[in-house]
Every structure is written in structure tokens, then in C-alpha cells.
Design a protein around this motif. Structure first.
Motif, mmCIF file in Angstrom:
data_model
loop_
_atom_site.group_PDB
_atom_site.id
_atom_site.type_symbol
_atom_site.label_atom_id
_atom_site.label_comp_id
_atom_site.label_asym_id
_atom_site.label_seq_id
_atom_site.Cartn_x
_atom_site.Cartn_y
_atom_site.Cartn_z
ATOM 1 N N HIS A 23 -11.027 7.171 6.313
ATOM 2 C CA HIS A 23 -11.031 6.540 7.633
ATOM 3 C C HIS A 23 -12.040 5.402 7.605
ATOM 4 N N SER A 40 -6.619 4.953 9.152
ATOM 5 C CA SER A 40 -6.587 6.131 8.287
ATOM 6 C C SER A 40 -5.662 5.822 7.121
ATOM 7 N N THR A 83 -2.565 11.172 13.070
ATOM 8 C CA THR A 83 -2.456 9.939 12.297
ATOM 9 C C THR A 83 -1.017 9.519 12.066
#
Length: 143
Positions: A23, A40, A83
Motif C-alpha cells: 500500500h 494497493s 481493494t
């Protein structure tokens, strides 16, 4: 030999491969507002169908503000966000948050961590765990 336990995959879950989640981004604080831009990535050899990134703030956030559809409030200081799918060796997901603090702090810290990674192992957690000190200058503090 018994099943391995995947970090973040839950106790008793078998490891479904190995990923390397990372990240990166920046956080800004000004006039009681917090802006977060987060990318991410999966740098590892196995696709990740879904992961969850957790952002924990040292000060409470003001309620009543909408989050992106992939996110939810875990408490008044914690936001958890999906994500989406992160393909092996380069899958990327982006997230932008515009939050408000309960007051007007001069500074705060935010801890960014992977909370869940769909049963895959990550033997390099250093790049998906960050603690960022953010001063109320409006400047982007990069992680």
C-alpha cells in the motif's frame, strides 16, 4: 503435514498461494479534514480475489459522511475498505477518501494495514503496514 495458516486469512484457513500486497499513497490534514489517496498493489505470484485494507486514525472522525461503496466504518477511528481483485505481479486498486475529524487537531497518525487477504500468505508484510504522522499543514505526507 497440516494446513498452513495464512496471515490475515483467518485461523484454520489453508494458504491459497503467496502474494505480496503493498500500500502506498499520501495523507493530508487541514481545517479538520483528512484526505487519503491509497494505491494497493499485488507484487506477488498469486492473484488475490479480494483484500481489505484498514486505516486506523489516532483521533475520532466526525460521523455523517459517506464513504466510497467499497468502504465501511469499523468504529469512529477506523475505516475498512475492499481493494477489489489484485492480479499477480502488478494488480492495482485505488482508493480516495475525504473525511472530517471530530475536532480540529494539530496532528494525527494513521496506521495503514492489510486486515484480510483472501487466504493467501504474504511473507513481506513490511510494505503493507505503515504508520504516518500527519501535521495539519495541508501538505501530503507520503507513505
Amino acid at each position: 503435514m497440516g494446513p498452513e495458516v495464512g496471515v490475515g486469512g483467518g485461523v484454520g484457513s489453508e494458504v491459497g498461494g503467496e502474494a505480496d500486497l503493498a500500500h502506498h499513497g499520501h495523507v493530508s490534514l487541514w481545517d479538520g479534514r483528512v484526505g487519503v489517496w491509497l494505491v494497493s498493489e499485488n507484487l506477488g505470484p498469486t492473484d488475490v480475489a479480494e483484500a481489505t485494507v484498514r486505516l486506523a486514525f489516532s483521533v475520532p472522525m466526525a460521523g455523517g459522511f459517506d464513504l466510497p461503496p467499497a468502504c465501511l466504518w469499523s468504529s469512529d477511528r477506523v475505516v475498512s475498505c475492499r481493494t477489489g481483485e489484485l492480479k499477480a505481479t502488478g494488480g492495482v486498486g485505488e482508493l480516495a477518501l475525504d473525511l472530517r475529524t471530530a475536532g480540529h487537531p494539530d496532528e494525527l497518525t494513521v496506521d495503514i494495514t492489510t486486515a484480510w487477504r483472501d487466504g493467501v500468505a504474504d511473507r513481506n508484510p513490511r510494505n503493507d503496514r505503515h504508520r504516518v504522522l500527519v501535521l495539519a499543514t495541508g501538505d501530503p505526507y507520503v507513505f
